[in-house]
Design an enzyme around this catalytic site. Structure first.
Site, short mmCIF file in Angstrom:
data_model
loop_
_atom_site.label_atom_id
_atom_site.label_comp_id
_atom_site.label_asym_id
_atom_site.label_seq_id
_atom_site.Cartn_x
_atom_site.Cartn_y
_atom_site.Cartn_z
N SER B 17 -7.91 6.78 8.59
CA SER B 17 -8.05 6.23 9.94
C SER B 17 -6.77 5.61 10.49
CB SER B 17 -9.18 5.19 9.97
OG SER B 17 -8.81 4.04 9.25
N ARG B 18 -5.85 5.25 9.60
CA ARG B 18 -4.66 4.52 10.06
C ARG B 18 -3.42 5.02 9.33
NH1 ARG B 18 -5.48 -1.67 9.47
NH2 ARG B 18 -6.13 -1.08 7.39
N GLY B 19 -2.28 4.60 9.85
CA GLY B 19 -1.00 4.80 9.15
C GLY B 19 -0.73 6.25 8.78
N ASN B 67 -16.06 2.66 0.62
CA ASN B 67 -15.14 1.80 -0.10
C ASN B 67 -14.83 2.45 -1.45
OD1 ASN B 67 -13.83 -0.16 -1.54
ND2 ASN B 67 -15.19 -1.83 -0.91
N TYR B 153 5.66 -5.65 -5.50
CA TYR B 153 4.97 -4.36 -5.44
C TYR B 153 4.51 -3.91 -6.84
CZ TYR B 153 4.06 0.13 -3.09
OH TYR B 153 3.48 1.24 -2.53
N LYS B 160 0.67 3.52 -8.38
CA LYS B 160 1.32 4.75 -7.91
C LYS B 160 1.89 5.55 -9.10
CE LYS B 160 0.71 4.09 -3.43
NZ LYS B 160 -0.29 4.90 -2.70
N ILE B 189 7.58 2.75 4.82
CA ILE B 189 7.13 3.49 6.00
C ILE B 189 6.65 2.51 7.06
CG2 ILE B 189 5.53 5.27 6.84
CD1 ILE B 189 7.50 6.32 4.78
N THR B 191 4.27 1.14 8.88
CA THR B 191 2.81 1.03 9.04
C THR B 191 2.44 -0.45 9.03
OG1 THR B 191 2.30 0.99 6.68
CG2 THR B 191 2.44 3.16 7.71
#
Lengths: 103, 251
Positions: B17-19, B67, B153, B160, B189, B191
């Site tokens: 939905s985003r980014g 979810n 991160y 990741k 990025i 976002t």
């Protein structure tokens, strides 16, 4: 489920998930305990607790709406004082009762 | 972008939905993918906006909230996908969530949640895709933080790294079935997620200064790589994580 039964069930669920998510003794998760300053919950912990409650209670909790129901224009200290385990129990109970009530 | 020949018929995009996920949905629609299932967590307005963009490009969009932290919701997502389409040709895993803080302060539940949403859900989705995908392409969105130290991160970076390991393993397992599995690792990025980093403006400044191409990446920069990886032109690429970062990892 009557509101009283829902409150009892939700109370057990909320206290258990707060204890398990934050790794704090269940005895310390009292209705008056402040999530942020007493139990050291961080913002991602609040999301985690919400996800756990949503999964078990099969409801969706709008976190923004939940926190806004504490009051608007609050100082950090006021927000912290009102954002207690008891508040979460009451809020989730209302959602559960509303969800289970016939339309 | 150019059309993919023959165009895939149906795609599922998690975090769509985003980014980056939204940009991927747009690219898929531009590539004439006919049906796009847009999975999202809870931002119904964002999902509706993505649906509108996708449908303006000619595809049929189906926003489906789920979810991905919870396996039971992943089951419900795929039950809905199976109602929408008997066959999936493309699966893109763009959903991401996690703790932005030093690993030295990370709590067990924060680790669990970061790994569950970013990595475990990819595995569970891939497993559930198999009954709907006789052949096709899958792409996981990774990031440079999966292979480099990026301040605050650590948890997401570990998730990741797990994702990239699964890309290689799954590529080997699924290639005989005609399914290619690859990944894209972007740098920072543009976002909404950037704001979650402590000292986001300083981070952006440092990353731009250290990027030979002289800017942050955009969601479209990554979505174009995803579109390539699912295209027939990438038919011989299996189990690779392509770095698309404006050259920042060269420095």
């Amino acid at each position: 489920m009557s509101p009283a039964m829902a409150a009892d069930a939700v109370r057990e669920i909320v206290i258990r998930h707060v204890s398990e998510a934050l790794l704090v003794p269940i005895q310390s998760v009292t209705p008056s305990a402040r999530l942020l300053s007493d139990l050291n919950a961080e913002s991602i912990d609040i999301v985690d607790i919400r996800f756990r409650i949503e999964d078990e209670c099969r409801i969706k909790i709008n976190q923004q709406e939940m926190t806004e129901s504490l009051g608007t224009g609050l100082t950090e200290a006021e927000f912290d004082a009102r954002f207690t385990v008891g508040f979460v129990i009451e809020y989730v109970t209302r959602q559960v009762v509303a969800e289970r009530s016939p339309a | 972008m150019s059309e993919i020949h023959p165009p895939p018929r149906a795609a599922l995009v998690t975090g769509g939905s985003r980014g980056i996920g939204r940009a991927v949905c747009r690219k898929l629609a531009q590539a004439k993918v006919g049906v796009i299932v847009i999975n999202y967590l809870e931002n119904h307005d964002a999902a509706a906006a993505t649906r509108q963009e996708v449908e303006a490009l000619g595809a049929v969009a189906h926003p489906v909230p789920a979810n991905l932290a919870h396996p039971a919701e992943i089951d419900r997502l795929f039950a809905r996908v199976a109602e929408i389409t008997p066959r999936l040709d493309v699966f893109v895993h763009a959903a991401a969530f996690g703790a932005f803080k030093p690993l030295s302060d990370l709590k067990a539940n924060q680790w669990d949640l970061s790994l569950a949403v970013n990595a475990r859900s990819f595995l569970l989705c891939v497993q559930r895709c198999l009954s709907l995908m006789p052949q096709g392409a899958m792409v996981a969105l990774s990031s440079l933080g999966g292979r480099r130290a990026v301040p605050n991160y650590g948890a997401i970076g570990a998730s990741k790294a797990a994702l990239e390991a699964m890309v290689r393993q799954l590529a080997a397992e699924l290639a005989p079935r005609g399914i290619r599995v690859n990944g894209v690792a972007g740098g920072l990025i543009e976002t909404d997620s950037i704001a979650k980093f402590p000292d986001a403006p300083g981070l952006v400044q440092r990353v731009v200064a250290a990027t030979p191409a002289g800017r942050l990446g955009t969601p479209d920069d990554i979505a174009d790589v995803v579109a390539f990886l699912i295209s027939p032109e990438a038919r011989w690429i299996h189990g690779q994580v392509l770095v698309a970062d404006g050259g920042s990892s060269l420095m």
